[in-house]
Design a protein around this motif. Structure first.
Motif, mmCIF file in Angstrom:
data_model
loop_
_atom_site.group_PDB
_atom_site.id
_atom_site.type_symbol
_atom_site.label_atom_id
_atom_site.label_comp_id
_atom_site.label_asym_id
_atom_site.label_seq_id
_atom_site.Cartn_x
_atom_site.Cartn_y
_atom_site.Cartn_z
ATOM 1 N N ARG A 1 41.627 48.111 39.708
ATOM 2 C CA ARG A 1 41.252 47.747 38.341
ATOM 3 C C ARG A 1 41.449 46.258 38.094
ATOM 4 O O ARG A 1 40.668 45.621 37.386
ATOM 5 C CB ARG A 1 42.139 48.561 37.409
ATOM 6 N N LEU A 2 42.508 45.718 38.691
ATOM 7 C CA LEU A 2 42.775 44.288 38.571
ATOM 8 C C LEU A 2 41.617 43.502 39.182
ATOM 9 O O LEU A 2 41.188 42.476 38.641
ATOM 10 C CB LEU A 2 44.072 43.980 39.322
ATOM 11 N N ALA A 3 41.097 44.015 40.296
ATOM 12 C CA ALA A 3 40.025 43.310 41.016
ATOM 13 C C ALA A 3 38.659 43.517 40.371
ATOM 14 O O ALA A 3 37.699 42.836 40.724
ATOM 15 C CB ALA A 3 39.983 43.767 42.473
ATOM 16 N N ASP A 4 38.583 44.462 39.430
ATOM 17 C CA ASP A 4 37.318 44.714 38.739
ATOM 18 C C ASP A 4 37.271 43.862 37.470
ATOM 19 O O ASP A 4 37.827 44.225 36.437
ATOM 20 C CB ASP A 4 37.213 46.207 38.402
ATOM 21 N N LEU A 5 36.583 42.732 37.564
ATOM 22 C CA LEU A 5 36.609 41.776 36.447
ATOM 23 C C LEU A 5 35.918 42.310 35.197
ATOM 24 O O LEU A 5 36.023 41.713 34.121
ATOM 25 C CB LEU A 5 35.986 40.448 36.894
ATOM 26 N N ASP A 6 35.214 43.424 35.336
ATOM 27 C CA ASP A 6 34.596 44.041 34.158
ATOM 28 C C ASP A 6 35.563 44.975 33.432
ATOM 29 O O ASP A 6 35.228 45.509 32.372
ATOM 30 C CB ASP A 6 33.336 44.818 34.565
ATOM 31 N N ASP A 7 36.726 45.194 34.013
ATOM 32 C CA ASP A 7 37.726 46.066 33.380
ATOM 33 C C ASP A 7 38.559 45.235 32.393
ATOM 34 O O ASP A 7 39.068 44.175 32.733
ATOM 35 C CB ASP A 7 38.628 46.678 34.451
ATOM 36 N N GLY B 1 41.525 33.228 39.007
ATOM 37 C CA GLY B 1 40.321 32.430 39.230
ATOM 38 C C GLY B 1 39.359 32.538 38.054
ATOM 39 O O GLY B 1 38.731 31.556 37.658
ATOM 40 N N TYR B 2 39.262 33.730 37.500
ATOM 41 C CA TYR B 2 38.296 33.968 36.421
ATOM 42 C C TYR B 2 38.806 33.479 35.066
ATOM 43 O O TYR B 2 38.061 32.898 34.272
ATOM 44 C CB TYR B 2 37.997 35.463 36.343
ATOM 45 N N ASP B 3 40.076 33.742 34.791
ATOM 46 C CA ASP B 3 40.616 33.517 33.445
ATOM 47 C C ASP B 3 41.284 32.158 33.258
ATOM 48 O O ASP B 3 41.638 31.814 32.123
ATOM 49 C CB ASP B 3 41.649 34.605 33.100
ATOM 50 N N THR B 4 41.549 31.436 34.339
ATOM 51 C CA THR B 4 42.340 30.200 34.208
ATOM 52 C C THR B 4 41.758 29.077 35.068
ATOM 53 O O THR B 4 40.836 29.289 35.855
ATOM 54 C CB THR B 4 43.798 30.422 34.691
ATOM 55 N N ASP B 5 42.369 27.908 34.926
ATOM 56 C CA ASP B 5 42.030 26.785 35.801
ATOM 57 C C ASP B 5 43.138 26.521 36.811
ATOM 58 O O ASP B 5 43.188 25.456 37.425
ATOM 59 C CB ASP B 5 41.765 25.527 34.957
ATOM 60 N N HIS B 6 44.038 27.472 36.978
ATOM 61 C CA HIS B 6 45.090 27.307 37.973
ATOM 62 C C HIS B 6 44.473 27.214 39.365
ATOM 63 O O HIS B 6 43.427 27.817 39.638
ATOM 64 C CB HIS B 6 46.067 28.496 37.944
ATOM 65 N N ARG C 1 31.628 32.101 37.579
ATOM 66 C CA ARG C 1 32.723 31.126 37.656
ATOM 67 C C ARG C 1 32.644 30.386 38.988
ATOM 68 O O ARG C 1 32.744 30.977 40.055
ATOM 69 C CB ARG C 1 34.089 31.827 37.544
ATOM 70 N N ASP C 2 32.458 29.069 38.889
ATOM 71 C CA ASP C 2 32.383 28.230 40.084
ATOM 72 C C ASP C 2 33.782 27.687 40.364
ATOM 73 O O ASP C 2 34.203 26.681 39.813
ATOM 74 C CB ASP C 2 31.390 27.089 39.826
ATOM 75 N N VAL C 3 34.515 28.401 41.216
ATOM 76 C CA VAL C 3 35.925 28.105 41.442
ATOM 77 C C VAL C 3 36.155 27.913 42.940
ATOM 78 O O VAL C 3 35.571 28.617 43.749
ATOM 79 C CB VAL C 3 36.794 29.287 40.948
ATOM 80 N N THR C 4 37.030 26.962 43.282
ATOM 81 C CA THR C 4 37.418 26.795 44.688
ATOM 82 C C THR C 4 38.751 27.506 44.928
ATOM 83 O O THR C 4 39.726 27.278 44.208
ATOM 84 C CB THR C 4 37.589 25.297 45.032
ATOM 85 N N ILE C 5 38.771 28.409 45.895
ATOM 86 C CA ILE C 5 40.018 29.071 46.288
ATOM 87 C C ILE C 5 40.272 28.740 47.747
ATOM 88 O O ILE C 5 39.413 28.952 48.601
ATOM 89 C CB ILE C 5 39.926 30.598 46.064
ATOM 90 N N GLU C 6 41.441 28.190 47.998
ATOM 91 C CA GLU C 6 41.801 27.826 49.378
ATOM 92 C C GLU C 6 42.403 29.026 50.095
ATOM 93 O O GLU C 6 42.960 29.935 49.466
ATOM 94 C CB GLU C 6 42.855 26.694 49.379
ATOM 95 N N GLY C 7 42.322 28.996 51.415
ATOM 96 C CA GLY C 7 43.007 29.985 52.242
ATOM 97 C C GLY C 7 43.841 29.276 53.288
ATOM 98 O O GLY C 7 43.405 28.257 53.822
ATOM 99 N N TYR D 1 36.488 35.838 47.650
ATOM 100 C CA TYR D 1 36.873 35.806 46.220
ATOM 101 C C TYR D 1 36.021 34.774 45.469
ATOM 102 O O TYR D 1 35.604 35.010 44.326
ATOM 103 C CB TYR D 1 38.362 35.481 46.052
ATOM 104 N N GLU D 2 35.784 33.644 46.121
ATOM 105 C CA GLU D 2 34.912 32.634 45.498
ATOM 106 C C GLU D 2 33.543 33.240 45.194
ATOM 107 O O GLU D 2 32.973 33.020 44.120
ATOM 108 C CB GLU D 2 34.742 31.428 46.420
ATOM 109 N N SER D 3 33.011 34.022 46.151
ATOM 110 C CA SER D 3 31.691 34.636 45.954
ATOM 111 C C SER D 3 31.713 35.608 44.774
ATOM 112 O O SER D 3 30.797 35.633 43.952
ATOM 113 C CB SER D 3 31.262 35.394 47.213
ATOM 114 N N LYS D 4 32.765 36.438 44.727
ATOM 115 C CA LYS D 4 32.849 37.391 43.611
ATOM 116 C C LYS D 4 32.942 36.679 42.268
ATOM 117 O O LYS D 4 32.350 37.102 41.271
ATOM 118 C CB LYS D 4 34.067 38.312 43.791
ATOM 119 N N LEU D 5 33.705 35.585 42.250
ATOM 120 C CA LEU D 5 33.829 34.821 41.003
ATOM 121 C C LEU D 5 32.496 34.173 40.645
ATOM 122 O O LEU D 5 32.118 34.125 39.463
ATOM 123 C CB LEU D 5 34.944 33.779 41.139
ATOM 124 N N ALA D 6 31.773 33.707 41.669
ATOM 125 C CA ALA D 6 30.459 33.100 41.418
ATOM 126 C C ALA D 6 29.504 34.130 40.811
ATOM 127 O O ALA D 6 28.732 33.825 39.893
ATOM 128 C CB ALA D 6 29.899 32.539 42.723
#
Lengths: 221, 221
Positions: B147-153, B21-26, B54-60, B45-50
């Motif tokens: 660590r993967l979930a920590d976007l500051d890492d 979500g953070y690094d790509t437009d996939h 990053r304004d991203v739509t993630i479906e569930g 996840y959308e909230s964390k990205l925001a």
């Protein structure tokens, strides 16, 4: 410290002898089944160290003579020679720490695979072959021999240690740490050896499948 | 590219969803056995990205709905749920690449150990559960979820890929490479998975025995 490298004429033995010769003042003795081969290897290591500006004496001897009086005995032999090699020096080990870097691998059409003996790991096989009162530490399993022997290589890789005796493990950790660019990491008891040994075939597979990567080591970050 | 993360509510799924979500437009779709849980996770996840700009739509969606139409389907579930999860989406996989990051471990008094299923590896188990014409790639096995979930890492670690279909493996390598700080390395065919999966328990053992090391990844150098 006095370090005997059994099978010290082999490529891992050469790498360790050169590194300890270059980076430390430890007394290194190259062991072999054949006295003459041990002396020739020791002499060639002295020459390589001299080329790098280090005037060091390295002895060569039959494995049991090399082991006698050593503080650390490194069994740098292939897995299939490990038991015989340890048995041959068993009554010379005294208080030495026995260090085992050997790994069991097999190759098929897909690549290299970890092939542990029934003891569970080659490290455990070494522990089983050693006299009961000898402390055994697994270390130096995943080092590319060519890179170890290239004193111009900065390494910057890790080596993982396993052992059930913390003092012995600390001794070997110091010996590893003495090698510039090599970082010892504690991976717990001897029972944790299989996952370490399994890295060696993986390193070969990765090197075969990725351009520009060869003589790989591993770094935990 | 459309990526479905089955079991995307779990910690590895979260990490991958956030990174893509953070690094790509996939287009990332979080799958779960339960629609509501999938939507809640996607929304969080959308909230964390925001929060990271990053304004991203993630479906569930339920796993089968998430898989339908995806180009890559990541089965980010524990090993013991892997077969059921794959069977549940089997008729939705079409031309998707099935990606399997699961690893089998057991713990005893010595630490964590690799515990492969009778298929030889968890990756092979996934391949056995998948429809015959589905290509399977093993990847993302050794990533510390936190660590993967920590976007500051910054990560700066490797992930090893195995697969018997080079095109599918290249697709997944691109998806891995899309994640900043993650380097994909080709480790050959599916048969080479056990040595990769065995690194995960090792990473836990090393973290437990060395001060200051945690959430470890591995780097081949």
């Amino acid at each position: 410290m006095q370090i005997a490298i059994l099978g010290g004429t082999g490529d891992v033995g050469e790498g360790l002898a050169l590194r300890w010769g270059y980076d430390t003042d430890h007394e290194v003795i190259v062991g072999s089944r054949d006295t003459e081969r041990a002396r020739e290897a020791a002499s060639s290591y002295e020459s390589k160290l001299a080329e790098h500006g280090r005037d060091v004496t390295i002895e060569g001897a039959k494995n049991p003579e090399a082991a006698a009086g050593a503080d650390a005995v490194v069994a740098a032999v292939p897995a299939y020679h490990l038991t015989d090699t340890i048995k041959a020096v068993a009554d010379k080990l005294d208080d030495a720490v026995l260090v085992t870097p050997a790994v069991g691998m097999q190759r098929d059409e897909d690549g290299f695979h970890y092939n542990p003996p029934s003891a569970g790991s080659v490290t455990a096989l070494a522990a089983g072959a050693a006299p009961e009162d000898t402390t055994v530490v697994g270390a130096f399993h995943n080092l590319a021999a060519g890179r170890l022997a290239d004193l111009d290589d900065d390494l910057e890789i890790d080596t993982l240690l396993v052992g059930d005796d913390d003092d012995a493990k600390a001794t070997v950790a110091d010996l590893a740490d003495d090698i510039e660019g090599l970082r010892p990491l504690d991976a717990g008891g001897l029972a944790n050896a299989p996952e370490i040994e399994g890295i060696t075939p993986l390193l070969i597979n990765v090197a075969q499948h990725n351009d520009g990567l060869h003589d790989l080591g591993v770094r935990f970050e």
